[in-house]
Scaffold this motif. Structure first.
Motif, PDB file in Angstrom:
ATOM      1  N   GLY A 105      -8.182   2.718  -9.216  1.00 17.98           N
ATOM      2  CA  GLY A 105      -7.745   2.372  -7.269  1.00 17.98           C
ATOM      3  C   GLY A 105      -7.463   0.297  -6.743  1.00 17.98           C
ATOM      4  O   GLY A 105      -6.911   0.779  -5.803  1.00 17.98           O
ATOM      5  N   ASP A 106      -7.526  -0.030  -7.817  1.00 19.94           N
ATOM      6  CA  ASP A 106      -7.206  -1.630  -7.583  1.00 19.94           C
ATOM      7  C   ASP A 106      -6.397  -1.730  -7.139  1.00 19.94           C
ATOM      8  O   ASP A 106      -4.619  -0.913  -8.082  1.00 19.94           O
ATOM      9  CB  ASP A 106      -7.820  -2.313  -8.770  1.00 19.94           C
ATOM     10  CG  ASP A 106      -9.629  -2.570  -8.290  1.00 19.94           C
ATOM     11  OD1 ASP A 106      -9.866  -2.800  -8.070  1.00 19.94           O
ATOM     12  OD2 ASP A 106      -9.534  -3.744  -9.599  1.00 19.94           O
ATOM     13  N   SER A 107      -5.734  -2.220  -5.958  1.00 20.83           N
ATOM     14  CA  SER A 107      -3.906  -2.756  -5.869  1.00 20.83           C
ATOM     15  C   SER A 107      -3.346  -3.258  -6.891  1.00 20.83           C
ATOM     16  O   SER A 107      -4.138  -4.142  -7.084  1.00 20.83           O
ATOM     17  CB  SER A 107      -4.157  -3.484  -4.780  1.00 20.83           C
ATOM     18  OG  SER A 107      -2.843  -4.050  -4.885  1.00 20.83           O
ATOM     19  N   THR A 167      -2.579  -2.388 -10.314  1.00 22.08           N
ATOM     20  CA  THR A 167      -2.889  -2.058 -11.539  1.00 22.08           C
ATOM     21  C   THR A 167      -2.458  -0.840 -11.303  1.00 22.08           C
ATOM     22  O   THR A 167      -2.012  -0.320 -10.535  1.00 22.08           O
ATOM     23  CB  THR A 167      -4.464  -1.572 -11.532  1.00 22.08           C
ATOM     24  OG1 THR A 167      -4.944  -0.647 -10.647  1.00 22.08           O
ATOM     25  CG2 THR A 167      -5.270  -3.294 -11.565  1.00 22.08           C
ATOM     26  N   ARG A 202      -8.055   9.529 -10.536  1.00 22.53           N
ATOM     27  CA  ARG A 202      -7.118  10.061  -8.852  1.00 22.53           C
ATOM     28  C   ARG A 202      -6.596  10.518  -8.690  1.00 22.53           C
ATOM     29  O   ARG A 202      -5.277  10.684  -8.814  1.00 22.53           O
ATOM     30  CB  ARG A 202      -7.386   7.934  -8.878  1.00 22.53           C
ATOM     31  CG  ARG A 202      -6.135   7.613  -8.951  1.00 22.53           C
ATOM     32  CD  ARG A 202      -5.808   6.406  -9.195  1.00 22.53           C
ATOM     33  NE  ARG A 202      -6.576   5.649  -7.445  1.00 22.53           N
ATOM     34  CZ  ARG A 202      -5.276   5.260  -6.888  1.00 22.53           C
ATOM     35  NH1 ARG A 202      -4.347   5.521  -7.363  1.00 22.53           N
ATOM     36  NH2 ARG A 202      -5.219   5.030  -5.603  1.00 22.53           N
ATOM     37  N   GLY A 259     -10.096  10.221  -3.244  1.00 20.81           N
ATOM     38  CA  GLY A 259      -9.417   9.869  -2.656  1.00 20.81           C
ATOM     39  C   GLY A 259     -10.580   8.740  -2.292  1.00 20.81           C
ATOM     40  O   GLY A 259     -10.722   8.301  -0.749  1.00 20.81           O
ATOM     41  N   ALA A 260     -11.890   8.624  -3.173  1.00 15.05           N
ATOM     42  CA  ALA A 260     -12.327   7.691  -2.538  1.00 15.05           C
ATOM     43  C   ALA A 260     -12.831   6.258  -4.129  1.00 15.05           C
ATOM     44  O   ALA A 260     -12.613   6.291  -4.733  1.00 15.05           O
ATOM     45  CB  ALA A 260     -13.992   8.362  -2.876  1.00 15.05           C
ATOM     46  N   VAL A 265     -14.632   3.855  -4.407  1.00 12.46           N
ATOM     47  CA  VAL A 265     -15.667   3.432  -4.766  1.00 12.46           C
ATOM     48  C   VAL A 265     -16.093   3.996  -5.998  1.00 12.46           C
ATOM     49  O   VAL A 265     -16.998   3.874  -6.934  1.00 12.46           O
ATOM     50  CB  VAL A 265     -17.170   3.319  -3.947  1.00 12.46           C
ATOM     51  CG1 VAL A 265     -17.696   4.766  -3.430  1.00 12.46           C
ATOM     52  CG2 VAL A 265     -18.413   2.545  -4.184  1.00 12.46           C
ATOM     53  N   CYS A 266     -15.700   5.608  -5.989  1.00 13.38           N
ATOM     54  CA  CYS A 266     -15.652   6.685  -7.005  1.00 13.38           C
ATOM     55  C   CYS A 266     -15.246   5.672  -8.335  1.00 13.38           C
ATOM     56  O   CYS A 266     -15.148   6.394 -10.054  1.00 13.38           O
ATOM     57  CB  CYS A 266     -15.082   7.840  -6.731  1.00 13.38           C
ATOM     58  SG  CYS A 266     -16.080   8.891  -5.961  1.00 13.38           S
TER      59      CYS A 266
END
Ligand SMILES: Cc1cc2nc3c(=O)[nH]c(=O)nc-3n(C[C@H](O)[C@H](O)[C@H](O)COP(=O)(O)O)c2cc1C
Ligand code: FES
Lengths: 155, 504
Positions: free
Chosen positions: B174-176, B178, B213, B256-257, B259-260
């Motif tokens: 999820g990191d921008s 990456t 994701r 779409g979370a 934190v997952c």
């Protein structure tokens, strides 16, 4: 809107196809949303009964995740990346342009029901940013002109 | 005529599918292979044509450039020469990404022909405990962010007694900044599968999951197809390659979370629950998926395992710096001239990465800041450009390398706005379990807004709030959000004071 008989029978088919799966709730919710475009409220008690959960638990799971919708979206869904790499090359400007062109805030749908505008945090297109997704199709290096082209091409 | 055109998301987002359509229309007899990306995103869509001298590269392609591909190749306006000779590619050390962009991602024959499955073949001749030792000896540390030694994690799971164990691949990325996980899954999915099979054999696990994701539709599709092929060809199943124990796997899709991506939240999500972070202990290695011993590893950690077994732990460990061993796929993103994926041994300085490899900003303006390690990583100013790329080296400068993504900003960036965004993101994505993260992030946005309005009294409150979040949060979402915030405050004080002066 769908009638409840239709929901019941299609949700039933989806549940059958996920029988025996470990941790099946997310795949089930994805399948239901793929089928209906959203997760109809009427589906929740049916899922709950099948998985031996309470309706509140199913609702709790569904509402935790950004992806699942309680109501249908507009005919088209425009997702604009708001994350850092996109911001470094003008994502805020593009988002503001979209907001003005469509006259809607994040998560809203135009009054004619045509377009829903949603934020997304990274599409993995950070080296060709700003990034967008329109109806599941990914687009890189989106600027105001490219966005106008995309919106203009929508039916 | 054989043509390679990436199916990689970045290439597709820049028009690769339209080029594929043009090629098929104009030359239906040409063999078109949709491969992974070579990682030079500024040249995408990049086409390669097979010639007797080697593969020739052309890019960035537009549909208008297609007809000339069927004429004199050397005279093509987008000709770049032989792919292997391109300096950006040539200077890399590609171990994990050796096949990405080279092979047909869904051809197991192609995979084998390029060294695929030889790591697994070797592992099959070893005792499980020796496999774990091999990984430990390689020095491999988790590439998902925390940098925990992979061999030690595997050892815990392998020694745990249970009727079922699991291998879970964290592909939530999820990191921008990456996209290494995505590129690997799209460009060489069998490498990840092979790594997971070896993990399963080493730890005594029979089932694997890849949690991808939902923002990655192409990666999901490629991985699903690859798993089916691997199953049909006996790489997965009741007896791995006809001789090993049983191992099978499934692809699961996130929702779409952010934190997952945190491992315990991910496990809850896989179990069909809200993605709430679990308190540790118990460690997932002992009580993970459905309470059973579980390895949770990042895509790149697992995808680095096959080459470690193929070439030996010592070969891998030879690369690197200090306690950061092996290679790291740098993801160079944001406002950068030459953005993309660059795999290299640990140890280059931040300045070398940004200025030499990245070529500075795309806008041509001076580089102001580089965020390293995604939304929970610190902003680095030019004065820290001598920091070598390694886990301890970045920690020593109050930063982190995370998943090795770098976002470059030019001098138009407003660091107060970036700090505010870090808090806003944390507030949106908090799982809500712990108060410092759930409430702290909301207060953080408000406090930064006060600073923006010129309220000098708000600055000590922000510092205090960051300390509370850092020490009191359950996971690194709340715990590390202070990194981008405080690094922006520390290194770019002007951005936090101009408004105040104007108000005075
Ligand atoms: C908020 C948050 C998000 C995370 N996102 C990811 C992610 O997307 N991918 C990942 O591999 N690790 C992510 N992590 C780290 C995981 O918790 C975990 O350390 C990692 O999956 C372990 O694998 P590794 O040892 O191979 O790195 C995240 C951690 C936090 C706190
Ligand atoms: S930050 Fe926008 S695509 Fe990654």
């Amino acid at each position: 809107m769908l009638d409840s008989v239709e929901v019941t029978s299609r949700v039933g088919e989806i549940l059958t196809s996920h029988k025996g799966m470990e941790g099946a709730l997310l795949p089930i919710l994805h399948a239901i949303q793929a089928e209906f475009g959203y997760v109809p409220q009427a589906a929740l008690p049916i899922i709950a009964q099948d998985l031996n959960l309470s309706r509140a638990e199913v609702h709790g799971v569904m509402s935790f995740y950004h992806d699942f919708r309680e109501n249908p979206a507009g005919n088209h869904v425009l997702k604009l990346c708001r994350a850092e790499a996109c911001k470094s090359v003008g994502a805020d400007r593009v988002a503001a342009h979209a907001q003005k062109a469509l006259g809607i805030e994040w998560h809203e749908t135009t009054t004619d029901g045509r377009v829903t505008r949603e934020p997304v945090f990274c599409l993995g297109l950070c080296a060709c940013a700003p990034a967008a997704m329109i109806d599941g199709k990914i687009v890189g290096r989106v600027d105001e002109a490219k966005l106008d082209g995309i919106l203009g091409g929508l039916k | 005529m054989k043509i390679y055109l990436p199916l990689d998301s970045a290439a597709v987002a820049l028009g690769a599918d339209e080029i594929a359509t043009a090629i098929r229309a104009q030359h239906p007899d040409a063999t078109l292979v949709r491969n992974g990306s070579r990682g030079m995103v500024w040249l995408e869509p990049l086409i390669e044509v097979e010639t007797p001298a080697g593969r020739m590269a052309f890019g960035p392609m537009t549909p208008a450039d297609v007809p000339a591909l069927f004429g004199d190749l050397a005279a093509h306006p987008k000709a770049l020469g032989l792919t292997e000779d391109l300096p950006w590619l040539k200077a890399q050390t590609r171990l994990t990404f050796a096949r990405v962009g080279v092979i047909d991602p869904l051809s197991l024959a192609d995979y084998r022909a390029h060294g695929g499955l030889s790591g697994l073949e070797r592992a099959l001749g070893m005792a499980p405990a020796d496999m774990v030792t091999e990984v430990t000896n390689s020095g491999l540390r988790g590439r998902g962010g925390a940098g925990f030694p992979t061999g030690i994690k595997w050892k815990t799971v392998s020694e745990a007694k249970a009727d079922r164990k699991y291998i879970v691949c964290n592909a939530d990325e999820g990191d921008s900044a990456t996209f290494a996980d995505r590129m690997l899954m799209e460009g060489d999915p069998f490498t990840l599968i092979e790594g997971m099979v070896i993990a399963g054999l080493a730890c005594g696990a029979t089932k694997g999951f890849v949690y991808i994701r939902s923002e990655y539709p192409i990666a999901i599709e490629v991985m699903q197809k690859a798993v089916e092929i691997a199953r049909a060809e006996g790489v997965l199943g009741a007896r791995v390659l006809g001789k090993g124990a049983a191992f099978d796997m499934e692809i699961r899709v996130g929702a779409g979370a952010y934190v997952c991506g945190e491992e315990t939240s991910l496990l809850n999500s896989l179990e069909g629950k809200r993605g709430i972070v679990r308190a540790k202990p118990p460690l997932p290695a002992l009580e993970g998926f459905l309470g059973k011993p579980t390895v949770v590893n990042n895509v790149i950690s697992l995808a680095s395992v096959p080459v470690i077994f193929e070439k030996g732990a010592a070969h891998y460990k030879d690369f690197g710096l200090g306690r950061s061993r092996g290679t790291i796929p740098l993801q160079i993103a944001g406002n950068v001239k030459y953005g993309g994926l660059y795999e290299i041994a640990f140890g280059l300085t931040l300045g070398e990465i940004v200025d030499k490899i990245g070529g500075g900003t795309a806008s041509g303006r001076p580089v102001k800041a580089v965020q390293v390690g995604g939304p929970l990583g610190a902003y680095f100013p030019r004065s820290l450009f001598d920091t070598p790329f390694g886990y301890e080296e970045f920690a020593g400068k109050d930063g982190l390398i995370g998943h090795a993504g770098l976002t470059i900003f030019d001098d138009s960036a407003d660091m107060l706005e970036m700090a505010r965004f870090a808090m806003e993101f944390c507030a949106i994505e908090s799982c809500g379990k712990c108060t410092p993260c759930r409430i702290g992030a909301v207060r953080g946005v408000e406090t930064i807004n006060r600073i923006k309005r010129g309220d000098a009294a708000a600055m000590p409150i922000l510092t205090d709030l960051c300390n509370t979040m850092k020490s009191g949060s359950l996971c690194a979402l709340g715990g590390f959000t202070p990194y981008p915030v405080m690094s922006a405050v520390t290194h770019f004080p002007d951005d936090f004071s101009t408004q105040k002066e104007a108000a005075e």
